[in-house]
Design an enzyme around this catalytic site. Structure first.
Site, PDB file in Angstrom:
ATOM      1  N   GLY A 270       1.220  -4.775   5.179  1.00 53.85           N
ATOM      2  CA  GLY A 270       1.871  -4.435   4.008  1.00 53.85           C
ATOM      3  C   GLY A 270       2.236  -2.865   3.790  1.00 53.85           C
ATOM      4  O   GLY A 270       2.978  -2.845   3.119  1.00 53.85           O
ATOM      5  N   HIS A 361      -3.593  -0.697   9.275  1.00 55.45           N
ATOM      6  CA  HIS A 361      -3.840   0.325   9.555  1.00 55.45           C
ATOM      7  C   HIS A 361      -5.264   1.341  11.098  1.00 55.45           C
ATOM      8  O   HIS A 361      -4.407   1.852  11.619  1.00 55.45           O
ATOM      9  CB  HIS A 361      -5.801   0.425   8.722  1.00 55.45           C
ATOM     10  CG  HIS A 361      -6.791   1.529   8.292  1.00 55.45           C
ATOM     11  ND1 HIS A 361      -6.624   1.651   7.869  1.00 55.45           N
ATOM     12  CD2 HIS A 361      -7.380   2.016   9.643  1.00 55.45           C
ATOM     13  CE1 HIS A 361      -7.237   3.464   7.348  1.00 55.45           C
ATOM     14  NE2 HIS A 361      -7.737   3.074   8.631  1.00 55.45           N
ATOM     15  N   LEU A 414      -1.349  -6.465  17.657  1.00 58.19           N
ATOM     16  CA  LEU A 414      -2.935  -6.961  17.791  1.00 58.19           C
ATOM     17  C   LEU A 414      -2.760  -8.176  17.361  1.00 58.19           C
ATOM     18  O   LEU A 414      -2.573  -8.458  16.101  1.00 58.19           O
ATOM     19  CB  LEU A 414      -3.223  -5.427  17.178  1.00 58.19           C
ATOM     20  CG  LEU A 414      -5.147  -5.574  16.525  1.00 58.19           C
ATOM     21  CD1 LEU A 414      -5.588  -5.774  17.463  1.00 58.19           C
ATOM     22  CD2 LEU A 414      -5.202  -4.644  15.589  1.00 58.19           C
ATOM     23  N   GLN A1206      -5.385  12.350 -28.155  1.00 57.22           N
ATOM     24  CA  GLN A1206      -4.904  13.906 -28.123  1.00 57.22           C
ATOM     25  C   GLN A1206      -5.733  14.900 -27.550  1.00 57.22           C
ATOM     26  O   GLN A1206      -5.980  15.660 -26.202  1.00 57.22           O
ATOM     27  CB  GLN A1206      -4.638  14.623 -28.731  1.00 57.22           C
ATOM     28  CG  GLN A1206      -3.396  14.220 -29.531  1.00 57.22           C
ATOM     29  CD  GLN A1206      -2.017  14.114 -28.316  1.00 57.22           C
ATOM     30  OE1 GLN A1206      -2.155  14.325 -27.884  1.00 57.22           O
ATOM     31  NE2 GLN A1206      -1.715  12.986 -27.626  1.00 57.22           N
ATOM     32  N   LEU A1271      -3.528  18.673 -32.504  1.00 58.34           N
ATOM     33  CA  LEU A1271      -4.419  18.978 -31.377  1.00 58.34           C
ATOM     34  C   LEU A1271      -4.001  18.844 -30.014  1.00 58.34           C
ATOM     35  O   LEU A1271      -4.557  18.785 -29.201  1.00 58.34           O
ATOM     36  CB  LEU A1271      -5.601  18.234 -31.799  1.00 58.34           C
ATOM     37  CG  LEU A1271      -6.273  18.259 -33.117  1.00 58.34           C
ATOM     38  CD1 LEU A1271      -7.311  17.398 -33.070  1.00 58.34           C
ATOM     39  CD2 LEU A1271      -7.004  19.835 -33.164  1.00 58.34           C
ATOM     40  N   GLU A1273      -2.374  20.489 -27.916  1.00 60.31           N
ATOM     41  CA  GLU A1273      -2.482  21.585 -26.698  1.00 60.31           C
ATOM     42  C   GLU A1273      -4.415  21.994 -26.289  1.00 60.31           C
ATOM     43  O   GLU A1273      -5.124  21.930 -25.080  1.00 60.31           O
ATOM     44  CB  GLU A1273      -1.943  22.496 -26.433  1.00 60.31           C
ATOM     45  CG  GLU A1273      -0.979  22.705 -26.223  1.00 60.31           C
ATOM     46  CD  GLU A1273       0.276  23.826 -27.259  1.00 60.31           C
ATOM     47  OE1 GLU A1273       0.373  25.075 -26.039  1.00 60.31           O
ATOM     48  OE2 GLU A1273       0.072  24.034 -28.465  1.00 60.31           O
TER      49      GLU A1273
HETATM   50  C1  LIG Z   1      -1.245   5.360  -1.569  1.00 58.61           C
HETATM   51  C2  LIG Z   1      -2.183   5.149  -0.382  1.00 58.61           C
HETATM   52  C3  LIG Z   1      -2.840   5.735   0.326  1.00 58.61           C
HETATM   53  C4  LIG Z   1      -3.762   5.637   1.208  1.00 58.61           C
HETATM   54  N1  LIG Z   1      -4.589   6.269   1.262  1.00 58.61           N
HETATM   55  C5  LIG Z   1      -5.820   6.471   2.228  1.00 58.61           C
HETATM   56  C6  LIG Z   1      -6.873   6.290   2.070  1.00 58.61           C
HETATM   57  O1  LIG Z   1      -7.674   7.362   1.707  1.00 58.61           O
HETATM   58  N2  LIG Z   1      -8.054   6.300   3.533  1.00 58.61           N
HETATM   59  C7  LIG Z   1      -7.411   5.404   4.794  1.00 58.61           C
HETATM   60  O2  LIG Z   1      -7.864   5.718   5.428  1.00 58.61           O
HETATM   61  N3  LIG Z   1      -5.840   5.040   4.288  1.00 58.61           N
HETATM   62  C8  LIG Z   1      -5.104   5.750   3.946  1.00 58.61           C
HETATM   63  N4  LIG Z   1      -3.966   4.862   3.456  1.00 58.61           N
HETATM   64  C9  LIG Z   1      -2.799   4.762   4.889  1.00 58.61           C
HETATM   65  C10 LIG Z   1      -3.508   2.487   4.536  1.00 58.61           C
HETATM   66  O3  LIG Z   1      -4.791   2.739   5.142  1.00 58.61           O
HETATM   67  C11 LIG Z   1      -2.600   2.579   6.357  1.00 58.61           C
HETATM   68  O4  LIG Z   1      -1.750   2.624   5.132  1.00 58.61           O
HETATM   69  C12 LIG Z   1      -2.637   1.032   6.274  1.00 58.61           C
HETATM   70  O5  LIG Z   1      -4.040   0.149   6.713  1.00 58.61           O
HETATM   71  C13 LIG Z   1      -1.371   0.389   6.914  1.00 58.61           C
HETATM   72  O6  LIG Z   1      -1.631  -1.173   7.262  1.00 58.61           O
HETATM   73  P1  LIG Z   1      -0.619  -2.065   6.611  1.00 58.61           P
HETATM   74  O7  LIG Z   1      -0.295  -3.228   6.375  1.00 58.61           O
HETATM   75  O8  LIG Z   1       0.348  -1.320   5.444  1.00 58.61           O
HETATM   76  O9  LIG Z   1       0.736  -1.412   8.059  1.00 58.61           O
HETATM   77  P2  LIG Z   1       2.355  -1.479   7.697  1.00 58.61           P
HETATM   78  O10 LIG Z   1       2.771  -0.324   7.467  1.00 58.61           O
HETATM   79  O11 LIG Z   1       2.537  -2.848   7.600  1.00 58.61           O
HETATM   80  O12 LIG Z   1       2.403  -1.113   9.308  1.00 58.61           O
HETATM   81  C14 LIG Z   1       1.847   0.086   9.653  1.00 58.61           C
HETATM   82  C15 LIG Z   1       2.245  -0.260  11.343  1.00 58.61           C
HETATM   83  O13 LIG Z   1       0.918  -0.989  12.156  1.00 58.61           O
HETATM   84  C16 LIG Z   1       2.127  -1.850  13.100  1.00 58.61           C
HETATM   85  N5  LIG Z   1       1.531  -3.156  13.153  1.00 58.61           N
HETATM   86  C17 LIG Z   1       1.020  -3.651  12.366  1.00 58.61           C
HETATM   87  N6  LIG Z   1      -0.069  -5.023  12.149  1.00 58.61           N
HETATM   88  C18 LIG Z   1       0.498  -5.253  13.546  1.00 58.61           C
HETATM   89  C19 LIG Z   1      -0.230  -5.995  14.501  1.00 58.61           C
HETATM   90  N7  LIG Z   1      -0.600  -6.612  14.187  1.00 58.61           N
HETATM   91  N8  LIG Z   1       0.149  -5.341  15.759  1.00 58.61           N
HETATM   92  C20 LIG Z   1       0.706  -4.632  16.381  1.00 58.61           C
HETATM   93  N9  LIG Z   1       0.993  -3.603  15.494  1.00 58.61           N
HETATM   94  C21 LIG Z   1       0.648  -3.738  14.159  1.00 58.61           C
HETATM   95  C22 LIG Z   1       3.646  -1.676  12.307  1.00 58.61           C
HETATM   96  O14 LIG Z   1       4.458  -2.067  13.346  1.00 58.61           O
HETATM   97  C23 LIG Z   1       4.198  -0.269  11.611  1.00 58.61           C
HETATM   98  O15 LIG Z   1       3.903   0.110  13.355  1.00 58.61           O
HETATM   99  C24 LIG Z   1      -3.438   4.492   2.414  1.00 58.61           C
HETATM  100  C25 LIG Z   1      -1.715   4.453   2.690  1.00 58.61           C
HETATM  101  C26 LIG Z   1      -1.172   4.826   0.769  1.00 58.61           C
HETATM  102  C27 LIG Z   1       0.525   4.115   0.645  1.00 58.61           C
END
Ligand SMILES: Cc1cc2nc3c(=O)[nH]c(=O)nc-3n(C[C@H](O)[C@H](O)[C@H](O)COP(=O)(O)OP(=O)(O)OC[C@H]3O[C@@H](n4cnc5c(N)ncnc54)[C@H](O)[C@@H]3O)c2cc1C
Ligand code: FES
Ligand code: FES
Length: 1342
Positions: A270, A361, A414, A1206, A1271, A1273
């Site tokens: 992602g 995640h 993973l 507003q 209105l 502010e």
């Molecule tokens: C605006 C915003 C709000 C968020 N709010 C929350 C929240 O409220 N609560 C919360 O818990 N999280 C929150 N997050 C975090 C979000 O949950 C994590 O960024 C997301 O889950 C990561 O997943 P991704 O696929 O985008 O990872 P990526 O950014 O694509 O990868 C992240 C890491 O994981 C590794 N990786 C990914 N897949 C594999 C795999 N299959 N095997 C080995 N390594 C792997 C990659 O090598 C990399 O190092 C937020 C993020 C953003 C941007």
């Protein structure tokens, strides 16, 4: 530079058109690609971190597992284009256009008045559009979920939701219809006599007129992509960029081979974790491996003992999978799944959940992770795979702490996560507390699980895991071990809390701060878990009645309930126009914002949407990293050598004046705050300019003193201007005669404007006569023009500033744009090339300053019956390092402090402190929202001391008859009293006050609070010259009319209102008219569009211009009364009558004599009242806004839809100020909160569940244009009704807990403040640190 090897072609579709990118750069995001390469500028940049939703687009992909097309919303700013191979992207331009056909989503958001500045609108549209592609008739819950990741700073969300609701299963535009009393059925708009219910309209749009949603009209998934998806390319695709190579294998085998070859290369899914990290740490991964095409990573297996979910599944898919499991399996088996589902609803916004993968995640191991603590306690297992084979490791603390022995090997990936079913007698729960309910990272999250010995209360297994309380997710193993075998009862609870606080310990200096709050949450959550398990046991006992468990007292039951997310409901009331008013006359009618439809289609052009100009360069600012220091050296050499870098603009390059002596545009020798601008890099592209600033080396020598806090400024006598003081009566004598005196303190934090469109400017130097064209997002183009003139040392007449529209200003674009305009202009003159300067969100928040934080001390003397006799307030605002508007803010604050109260003996003093922080500036309300919080806090303090209710004290001390203010301006409070009484009445205040008390008697852990606040808000500037305005109206020979005036369109609908005025005056439909832009070449010497007075004074100028024109046309019309407008214009032209006129308004008289302490500073007042009711969770500090009722005196509104917008928007912004918006500074004066992830403005889930706004009917003011009022502010302060409702609830909790009333008030009332104020056995348990023993992570500056 070596040429990268040949890349594969990147193939994807945008809006039905095929895109083949031969040299796709993995570092290019979809947002940049859309805006720059495809010139699709409807998709906006506002934060670049996935946190605001302004860049939302829809992506459609063929899902190999389900063999269906999946449509999902994403934030384009985080999506690398390389990830889009085989995908179809739909942007706001792809679904409709004002020139062809509007999509119903676009039409409805505009016609429901869901757009103001329009900057967030394309993102909102695309979130709703995607929802409708998946659910033709969504539920309200789905609608709320879809919009949870989109921020809007203008509207207050209510109208956006109203537009979305028209698609929902049970939709109704007018809530009154349910009662059978719809205003439209009653003929609302056309009723003639006043003061009858039928004169009051409650509809702002007519739903029946909306075009229906026709799914057959939607773009289909491109057949070519479908073919590609069905016969997937197995071959590896490679895209080489300048610094990064993207490799996307077609098979799992190839992926594993690649991972073995490039073990250091991250997998990119992602990009929601990698992307922001690469950006903030400036880290580059030379190789990225994309497993997007590997279907094995999206597999889901259901077995009899658990669920295996592919690591590549998005969190949104995980949510659906879990929901399915929960619906299929018995409850006892789905405890972990339910806990995960609970957090998946509030984790980030929908777009992020659509992008973020389960694997990403888990592997990111963020300390704040919501899911990992649950997966840990749920005994999840990670299925790993490499070329060597597969293996399983537990998802436990060791893994999350990154211990090598428990981690993936570099060549492993993973593949999936296995989550076992729970069993009978096993209970799993999840908890989180964040600054606000949705789209906010948790301060503390937790997963908790217990297994009891069958049919007993004996703990067999216990696991507790916490996020947010350390560098990684932390398990409380020792505590859990020690509790095994213990019965699930009060003694165990007590012991568990003690153990937990020992084991999950946080040092006082812990990053992220809020340490005592977090410690309290650790045990409060466990207490909730304790109760939840008891509750569950109670259910089980019915079945196997073998054991007796501790009872939960009824008063404790509410601790178990979470606040649900519900879509706000409400009624908007306004007076319909007189039935005799001509149908063509638009004044007083809810006309849609002129740009509304263009906002919704993305066709409204903002500054940075202007296409690149020939030879344009990009500018990036270099700012100080020190708070107070001497600049020893600036080494530009490395930066200047980088490719694309053209020049670095320094103070020496300024041909004219470098700002003011004490407020320089570019620092010379010394810096006064972190974020002060030192120089600026200009380069061929933004990327090159941004890379170059990293290479500039500046050395500093620290200077003393360094002052950040108001307290320190007072100690160092560091002030920006002399004290401002107003006094009335004899305060000392009065204090001697009163029954009681209370003294207290009020601290109000600052506020970031968070306009969605960051500061931006384009300066185009012309070849001749040193002329410059400047396109700038500003509230004050004349100020930009003047500043550029003095900076370049060229006359003002060579500079033309253009403002088409501004993506939100709120005061933040009054002064600052001139600084950016001037620096960019120096760059343009030096290089001879056009310059574009677009601030990143981080830089914007760092550099620009915002609302002044305030510290106030009060002493109030009163009689036992609540009559206040004397009030002495001294307040200090944190002005930052330069004067800016701080003196005026202090003056306005002092002038407005008395609010609605008549107190005979008063003394108000105010000073602006000079500190080493970025200069604070104008912000909606200009001191009033901060200052008046002191006055209202005095009221609550008096009420507490007298044993009376705050509303009684308010009523008792309110102005009652024609009177004079503290500065001796006469006024009548009649309308104020009407607003107050209507608000009491409409909100059924007194009966609800009783219900609140009843509720509080019955509930210990949840408390309700209710508050009603009156408001007397003065409109305008305290100087006549600031109220002047001009307009220029041309009539062309075809009869069309061009209206220009001195006001800027900030979203407040000024252009719409101006055409309404022109239409009435010229007796001509608005369709004949156009407003093109605000330009210093058409209307010169304008005043900033601010102080709520813009429409009023410019309206007078437009009126004047139109009257002049009509007078000229009168003889012609008289001669040919049956003629058409076109006939008359043609005749006028033939007769050589000028068809162009300048209108002018000399301004309302206003002055203030500070020596005498008297004057007539304000042309008029806006009155209002608001009542809010909230419920707080004493264990977490969270609150729910149950209901708000606002009555606002708009007199004869020019446009009730705009004015209600507003009021609603400013109320929600005020609510943010008083509840969630918290600026955090390091002890070195560095602003931490520099984006939507750290700084929380209200989201759609923060709007009160019932939100009613009424414009007071039958109110008149002779002074203003058509008896209307400004209105812009005033609603801001009414947001404090939520603050006082929260303090009312906290007071109820404190009373019950016998906590002595504290007269220190702190705003915002964040969950931290609320939780810590509701002291109880848990807050008493936590260790407290001596502040002298450590350096805190952040410092309070108010
Ligand atoms: C605006 C915003 C709000 C968020 N709010 C929350 C929240 O409220 N609560 C919360 O818990 N999280 C929150 N997050 C975090 C979000 O949950 C994590 O960024 C997301 O889950 C990561 O997943 P991704 O696929 O985008 O990872 P990526 O950014 O694509 O990868 C992240 C890491 O994981 C590794 N990786 C990914 N897949 C594999 C795999 N299959 N095997 C080995 N390594 C792997 C990659 O090598 C990399 O190092 C937020 C993020 C953003 C941007
Ligand atoms: S700009 Fe993409 S989410 Fe804010
Ligand atoms: S209209 Fe939503 S940010 Fe302006």
């Amino acid at each position: 530079m070596s040429c990268p090897p040949k890349s594969d072609d990147l193939v994807f579709f945008v809006n039905g058109r095929k895109v083949i990118e031969r040299n796709a750069d993995p570092e290019v995001t979809l947002l940049n690609f859309l805006r720059k390469n495809l010139r699709l500028t409807g998709t906006k940049y506002a934060c670049g971190r996935g946190g605001c939703g302004a860049c939302t687009v829809m992506v459609s992909k063929h899902d190999p597992v389900s063999a269906k097309i999946r449509h999902f919303s994403i934030t384009a700013c985080l999506v690398p284009i390389c990830s889009l191979y085989g995908a179809a992207v739909t942007t706001v331009e792809g679904i409709g256009s004002v020139n062809t056909r509007l999509h119903p989503v676009q039409e409805r958001i505009a016609r429901s008045h869901g757009t103001q500045c329009g900057f967030c609108t394309p993102g909102m549209v695309m979130s709703m559009y995607t929802l409708l592609r998946n659910h033709l008739q969504p539920s309200e819950e789905q609608l709320m979920e879809a919009l949870g990741g989109n921020l809007c700073r203008c509207t207050g969300y209510r109208p956006i939701l109203a537009s979305g609701r028209t698609f929902c299963v049970e939709s109704t535009g007018c809530q009154k219809k349910r009662t059978g009393k719809c205003c439209l059925d009653l003929g609302g708009n056309d009723s003639s006599s006043l003061n009858r219910e039928s004169d009051i309209c409650t509809d702002l749009f007519v739903e029946e007129e909306f075009q229906p949603l026709d799914p057959t009209q939607e773009l289909i998934f491109p057949p070519e992509l479908l073919r590609m998806a069905k016969n997937p390319e197995k071959q590896t695709l490679t895209f080489h960029g300048e610094r990064v190579t993207w490799i996307s294998p077609g098979t799992l085998k190839d992926l594993l081979k690649l991972k073995a070859k490039h073990p250091e290369a991250p997998l990119i899914l992602g990009n929601t974790s990698l992307g922001p990290a690469m950006k903030s740490q400036g880290r580059v991964h030379p190789i990225l491996l994309s497993p997007a095409r590997i279907s094995e990573l999206s597999m889901v297996f259901k077995t009899s003992d658990g669920l295996t979910i592919g690591a590549g599944c998005s969190l949104a898919q995980v949510k659906d999978i879990l929901a399915e499991q929960v619906s299929e399996l018995p409850e006892e088996k789905t405890q972990t799944y339910r806990a995960l589902l609970k957090h998946l609803k509030s984790l980030a916004g929908q777009q992020i959940r659509n992008m973020a993968s389960l694997g990403g995640h888990v592997i990111s191991r963020h300390c704040y992770s919501d899911l990992n603590p649950i997966l840990v306690v749920g005994n999840a297992t990670l299925n790993l795979i490499s070329e060597e084979g597969t293996r399983q490791i537990p998802l436990n603390d060791h893994f999350l702490a990154g211990l090598a022995s428990a981690d993936l090997k570099p060549e492993e990936i993973l593949e999936s996560v296995y989550i076992p079913h729970s069993q009978k007698w096993e209970f799993v729960s999840a908890f989180r507390q964040a600054q606000c309910q949705q789209n906010a990272l948790a301060d503390v999250s937790a997963g908790m699980r217990v297994i009891l010995e069958e049919a007993t209360d004996t703990i067999k297994e216990l696991s507790l895991s916490y996020g947010g309380v350390g560098e990684a997710t932390i398990g409380a193993h020792k505590s859990c071990q020690q509790l095994i075998g213990r019965p699930w009862n009060e003694q165990m609870l007590e012991e568990a809390c003690r153990l937990l606080l020992e084991e999950v310990s946080l040092p006082g200096w812990a990053p992220g701060g809020r340490v005592e709050f977090k410690r309290t949450l650790v045990v409060s959550f466990f207490f909730k878990f304790y109760l939840e398990v008891l509750q569950e046991l109670k259910k089980l006992v019915k079945v196997s009645d073998s054991h007796h468990y501790p009872e939960i007292s009824d008063r404790f039951l509410s601790a178990l309930e979470d606040f649900p997310v519900t879509g706000p409901r409400g009624v908007q009331r306004y007076q319909s126009v007189d039935s005799h008013q001509s149908l063509q006359d638009p004044v007083g009618r809810p006309i849609m914002h002129l740009s509304g439809l263009k906002h919704a289609t993305g066709e409204a052009i903002f500054c940075d949407d202007i296409p690149m100009v020939d030879r344009e360069l990009f500018m990036v600012l270099v700012t100080s990293t020190k708070a107070h220091a001497k600049i020893i050296s600036i080494d530009l050499s490395e930066a200047l050598e980088l490719p694309g870098v053209v020049d670095v603009i320094k103070a020496e390059d300024i041909p004219g004046t470098n700002g003011a002596e004490d407020d320089k545009l570019l620092a010379v020798d010394e810096v006064l705050c972190v974020g002060q601008i030192i120089c600026a890099v200009v380069a061929e592209t933004d990327v090159q300019a941004k890379r170059a600033i990293e290479k500039i080396k500046i050395t500093y020598k620290d200077l003393e003193p360094i002052i950040f806090t108001i307290n320190d400024a007072i100690k160092h006598n560091s002030f920006l201007c002399p004290e401002k003081k107003l006094e009335q009566g004899n305060i000392e004598e009065a204090f001697e005669k009163v029954d009681q005196i209370v003294e207290g303190e009020v601290h109000v934090g600052g506020q970031e404007h968070f306009y969605m469109e960051t500061q931006r400017v384009i300066v185009i130097p012309k070849a001749e006569d040193k002329e410059l064209d400047i396109y700038v997002s500003t509230q004050d183009p004349a100020h930009v023009q003047k500043t550029v003139s003095s900076t370049l040392n060229i006359p003002i007449n060579r500079i033309t500033c253009h403002v088409k529209r501004v993506g939100g200003g709120f005061g933040g674009k009054v002064g600052r744009p001139a600084v950016f305009g001037a620096i960019a202009a120096v760059g343009a003159i030096k290089t001879g090339r056009p310059i574009r300067l677009v601030l990143d969100r981080e830089d914007d928040m760092l550099i620009t300053g915002g609302r002044h934080p305030l510290f106030g001390k009060y002493k109030v003397g009163f009689m036992n019956n609540g009559r206040i006799k004397a009030l002495d307030i001294e307040c200090f605002i944190n002005g930052g390092c330069t004067l800016d508007d701080s003196e005026q803010v202090t003056e306005f604050l002092i002038l407005k402090l008395e609010n609605a109260y008549k107190i005979r003996n008063l003394r108000f003093r105010g000073r602006a402190c000079m500190t080493n922080l970025p200069s604070n500036t104008a912000f909606r309300g200009f001191g009033f929202p901060q200052g008046t919080l002191i006055t209202e806090s005095c009221i609550t303090a008096v009420a507490a001391k007298c044993g009376l209710l705050p509303e009684e004290i308010r009523e008792k001390n309110m102005y009652k008859t024609v009177d004079k203010t503290i500065y001796k301006q006469a006024f009548s409070p009649e309308t104020l009293i009407r607003c107050w009484n209507e608000c009491l009445d409409k909100s059924s205040f007194h009966s609800r006050r009783m219900q609140v008390e009843e509720f509080n008697k019955k509930n210990y852990w949840k408390k309700k609070g209710i508050a009603i606040i009156p408001m007397k808000f003065s409109v305008g500037f305290a100087a006549t010259s600031y109220h002047q305005a001009a307009a220029l109206v041309h009539i062309y020979t075809d009869g069309s009319v061009l209206v220009t005036h001195g006001g800027n369109e900030l979203g407040q609908g000024i252009h719409t209102k101006m055409l309404q005025v022109a239409s009435r005056e010229l007796k001509l439909p608005m369709s004949y008219m156009h407003v093109c832009e605000t330009s210093t070449a058409t209307v010169p010497n304008t005043i900033a569009t601010a102080a709520s007075i813009g429409s009023d004074v410019n309206g007078k100028a437009v009126q004047n211009a139109c009257q002049i024109l009509l007078k000229r046309l009168e003889p012609i019309i008289k001669k040919n009364p049956g003629g058409t407008w076109e006939d008359w214009i043609e005749a006028a032209f033939e007769q050589r009558i000028s068809l162009s006129a300048t209108g002018y308004f000399r301004g309302y008289k206003a002055y203030m004599d500070w020596e005498k302490g008297e004057g007539d500073p304000f042309p008029y007042y806006v009155y209002g009242a608001a009542c809010s009711e909230v419920e707080i969770d004493c264990l977490t500090g969270a609150h729910k806004k149950i209901r708000t009722d606002i009555i606002m005196d708009a007199c004869c509104s020019l446009n009730p839809a705009i004015d209600i917008g507003q009021v609603e928007g400013s109320f929600i912004q005020g609510m943010g100020l008083y509840t969630t918006e918290e600026l955090k500074y390091s002890p070195e004066g560095v602003l931490y909160s520099r984006g939507p992830d750290e700084y929380k403005i209200p989201t759609i889930t923060d709007v009160p569940e019932e939100f009613n706004v009424s414009l007071l009917p039958s109110s008149q003011t002779p002074l203003t244009i058509y008896s209307s009022k400004g209105l812009g502010e005033s609603g801001m302060f009414l947001g404090s009704s939520v603050f006082f409702a929260i303090t009312d609830a906290v007071a109820a909790a404190c009373k019950e807990r016998d906590i002595v009333e504290d007269f220190i008030v702190k705003s915002p009332a964040t969950p931290e403040q609320v939780r810590m104020a509701c002291a109880d056995r848990f807050t008493e348990m936590i260790p407290r640190d001596d502040p002298k023993t450590f350096k805190p992570w952040s410092i309070p500056i108010a």
